[in-house]
Design a protein around this motif. Structure first.
Motif, PDB file in Angstrom:
ATOM      1  N   GLU A  40       5.058  -0.621   1.782  1.00  0.00           N
ATOM      2  CA  GLU A  40       4.095   0.333   1.241  1.00  0.00           C
ATOM      3  C   GLU A  40       2.762  -0.352   0.964  1.00  0.00           C
ATOM      4  O   GLU A  40       2.722  -1.422   0.368  1.00  0.00           O
ATOM      5  CB  GLU A  40       4.657   0.945  -0.044  1.00  0.00           C
ATOM      6  N   THR A  41       1.669   0.283   1.423  1.00  0.00           N
ATOM      7  CA  THR A  41       0.343  -0.302   1.236  1.00  0.00           C
ATOM      8  C   THR A  41      -0.544   0.522   0.306  1.00  0.00           C
ATOM      9  O   THR A  41      -1.446  -0.016  -0.320  1.00  0.00           O
ATOM     10  CB  THR A  41      -0.385  -0.466   2.580  1.00  0.00           C
ATOM     11  N   SER A  42      -0.312   1.827   0.234  1.00  0.00           N
ATOM     12  CA  SER A  42      -1.118   2.670  -0.660  1.00  0.00           C
ATOM     13  C   SER A  42      -0.385   3.973  -0.931  1.00  0.00           C
ATOM     14  O   SER A  42       0.576   4.312  -0.248  1.00  0.00           O
ATOM     15  CB  SER A  42      -2.495   2.959  -0.045  1.00  0.00           C
ATOM     16  N   GLY A  43      -0.851   4.691  -1.943  1.00  0.00           N
ATOM     17  CA  GLY A  43      -0.273   5.991  -2.274  1.00  0.00           C
ATOM     18  C   GLY A  43       1.083   5.906  -2.929  1.00  0.00           C
ATOM     19  O   GLY A  43       1.866   6.855  -2.866  1.00  0.00           O
ATOM     20  N   SER A  44       1.375   4.808  -3.580  1.00  0.00           N
ATOM     21  CA  SER A  44       2.685   4.612  -4.209  1.00  0.00           C
ATOM     22  C   SER A  44       3.020   5.773  -5.140  1.00  0.00           C
ATOM     23  O   SER A  44       2.199   6.218  -5.932  1.00  0.00           O
ATOM     24  CB  SER A  44       2.693   3.302  -4.995  1.00  0.00           C
ATOM     25  N   GLY A  45       4.234   6.268  -5.003  1.00  0.00           N
ATOM     26  CA  GLY A  45       4.702   7.354  -5.852  1.00  0.00           C
ATOM     27  C   GLY A  45       4.247   8.730  -5.418  1.00  0.00           C
ATOM     28  O   GLY A  45       4.557   9.720  -6.066  1.00  0.00           O
ATOM     29  N   THR A  46       3.514   8.825  -4.309  1.00  0.00           N
ATOM     30  CA  THR A  46       3.079  10.129  -3.814  1.00  0.00           C
ATOM     31  C   THR A  46       3.875  10.495  -2.569  1.00  0.00           C
ATOM     32  O   THR A  46       4.559   9.654  -1.977  1.00  0.00           O
ATOM     33  CB  THR A  46       1.571  10.126  -3.454  1.00  0.00           C
ATOM     34  N   SER A  47       3.744  11.735  -2.176  1.00  0.00           N
ATOM     35  CA  SER A  47       4.433  12.183  -0.968  1.00  0.00           C
ATOM     36  C   SER A  47       3.785  11.643   0.294  1.00  0.00           C
ATOM     37  O   SER A  47       4.350  11.768   1.376  1.00  0.00           O
ATOM     38  CB  SER A  47       4.439  13.709  -0.910  1.00  0.00           C
ATOM     39  N   TYR A  48       2.587  11.091   0.163  1.00  0.00           N
ATOM     40  CA  TYR A  48       1.871  10.614   1.346  1.00  0.00           C
ATOM     41  C   TYR A  48       1.538   9.136   1.240  1.00  0.00           C
ATOM     42  O   TYR A  48       0.438   8.705   1.550  1.00  0.00           O
ATOM     43  CB  TYR A  48       0.613  11.459   1.572  1.00  0.00           C
ATOM     44  N   ALA A  49       2.505   8.356   0.825  1.00  0.00           N
ATOM     45  CA  ALA A  49       2.331   6.905   0.794  1.00  0.00           C
ATOM     46  C   ALA A  49       2.057   6.415   2.206  1.00  0.00           C
ATOM     47  O   ALA A  49       2.484   7.021   3.188  1.00  0.00           O
ATOM     48  CB  ALA A  49       3.576   6.242   0.218  1.00  0.00           C
ATOM     49  N   ARG A  50       1.359   5.310   2.301  1.00  0.00           N
ATOM     50  CA  ARG A  50       1.071   4.695   3.593  1.00  0.00           C
ATOM     51  C   ARG A  50       1.812   3.368   3.674  1.00  0.00           C
ATOM     52  O   ARG A  50       2.046   2.709   2.664  1.00  0.00           O
ATOM     53  CB  ARG A  50      -0.432   4.455   3.762  1.00  0.00           C
ATOM     54  N   TYR A  51       2.125   2.973   4.895  1.00  0.00           N
ATOM     55  CA  TYR A  51       2.969   1.803   5.104  1.00  0.00           C
ATOM     56  C   TYR A  51       2.418   0.907   6.193  1.00  0.00           C
ATOM     57  O   TYR A  51       1.747   1.366   7.113  1.00  0.00           O
ATOM     58  CB  TYR A  51       4.383   2.234   5.494  1.00  0.00           C
ATOM     59  N   ASP A  52       2.783  -0.352   6.116  1.00  0.00           N
ATOM     60  CA  ASP A  52       2.528  -1.342   7.149  1.00  0.00           C
ATOM     61  C   ASP A  52       3.866  -1.625   7.830  1.00  0.00           C
ATOM     62  O   ASP A  52       4.928  -1.442   7.229  1.00  0.00           O
ATOM     63  CB  ASP A  52       1.969  -2.623   6.513  1.00  0.00           C
ATOM     64  N   ARG A  53       3.808  -2.096   9.045  1.00  0.00           N
ATOM     65  CA  ARG A  53       5.033  -2.374   9.802  1.00  0.00           C
ATOM     66  C   ARG A  53       5.933  -3.407   9.144  1.00  0.00           C
ATOM     67  O   ARG A  53       7.133  -3.388   9.328  1.00  0.00           O
ATOM     68  CB  ARG A  53       4.673  -2.860  11.209  1.00  0.00           C
ATOM     69  N   GLY A  54       5.387  -4.318   8.416  1.00  0.00           N
ATOM     70  CA  GLY A  54       6.198  -5.339   7.766  1.00  0.00           C
ATOM     71  C   GLY A  54       6.602  -6.431   8.726  1.00  0.00           C
ATOM     72  O   GLY A  54       6.457  -6.311   9.947  1.00  0.00           O
ATOM     73  N   PRO A  55       7.144  -7.531   8.207  1.00  0.00           N
ATOM     74  CA  PRO A  55       7.432  -8.704   9.038  1.00  0.00           C
ATOM     75  C   PRO A  55       8.526  -8.497  10.085  1.00  0.00           C
ATOM     76  O   PRO A  55       8.433  -9.032  11.187  1.00  0.00           O
ATOM     77  CB  PRO A  55       7.830  -9.782   8.021  1.00  0.00           C
TER      78      PRO A  55
END
Length: 173
Positions: A53-68
């Motif tokens: 998770e990169t932004s929008g934590s706790g919302t329905s529209y959180a954004r994510y990074d692919r991760g390692p």
């Protein structure tokens, strides 16, 4: 709660949407496009455990990074069997039985091999097996999210969402 994986709920909801679209497409005779959507549904579903998770934590529209883990896979991050192999054994075995895992290997490249049917090396023929696997896997992932105290409204309302879709599109959903 297993700290080695993510429990990203929004991608599970997205996986559901691609699953439902695969069901509708298959019912209209678009088998190849249905299988592409089913493969994408499974890909997103599996990837939901690796996202950061990169932004929008706790919302329905959180954004994510692919991760390692997904970054490490690179172009192989579309292969369903390779994605599933990255899951911790306990989670993978809760989502997919041995037969499912065998099919993920057999049809693991469906997203890339079927989406451009006009290309020289495109796979010929299609199957509903990935749609069937997705239809069983999504509720299992929802159950895993709940066991890990998900407060996401979509996860919590999944049964009523599925029932509504069944009333609209048929009980096989």
């Amino acid at each position: 709660m297993d700290q080695s994986v993510s429990y990203a709920a929004w991608p599970v909801e997205e996986a559901w949407r691609y699953y439902v679209s695969s069901f509708i497409l298959e019912a209209s005779g678009e088998m190849r496009v249905a299988e592409v959507n089913a493969a994408l549904s499974l890909e997103i579903l599996i990837k939901s455990f690796f996202l950061v998770e990169t932004s929008g934590s706790g919302t329905s529209y959180a954004r994510y990074d692919r991760g390692p883990i997904l970054s490490k896979l690179g172009s192989r991050a579309h292969r369903l069997d390779e994605l599933a192999a990255q899951l911790p054994d306990d989670i993978r075995n809760q989502i997919f039985d041995k037969g499912d895992q065998d099919m993920l290997k057999k049809r693991g490249d469906a997203f890339t091999s079927l989406r451009y049917s006009y290309e020289e090396n495109a796979r010929v023929g299609s199957s509903s097996i990935l749609r069937e696997i997705a239809g069983e896997a999504i509720p299992r992932v929802v159950k895993i999210h709940r066991a890990n105290q998900s407060a996401d409204p979509w996860i919590l309302e999944f049964e009523s969402i599925r029932e509504s879709a069944r009333q609209k599109h048929g009980n096989r959903l």
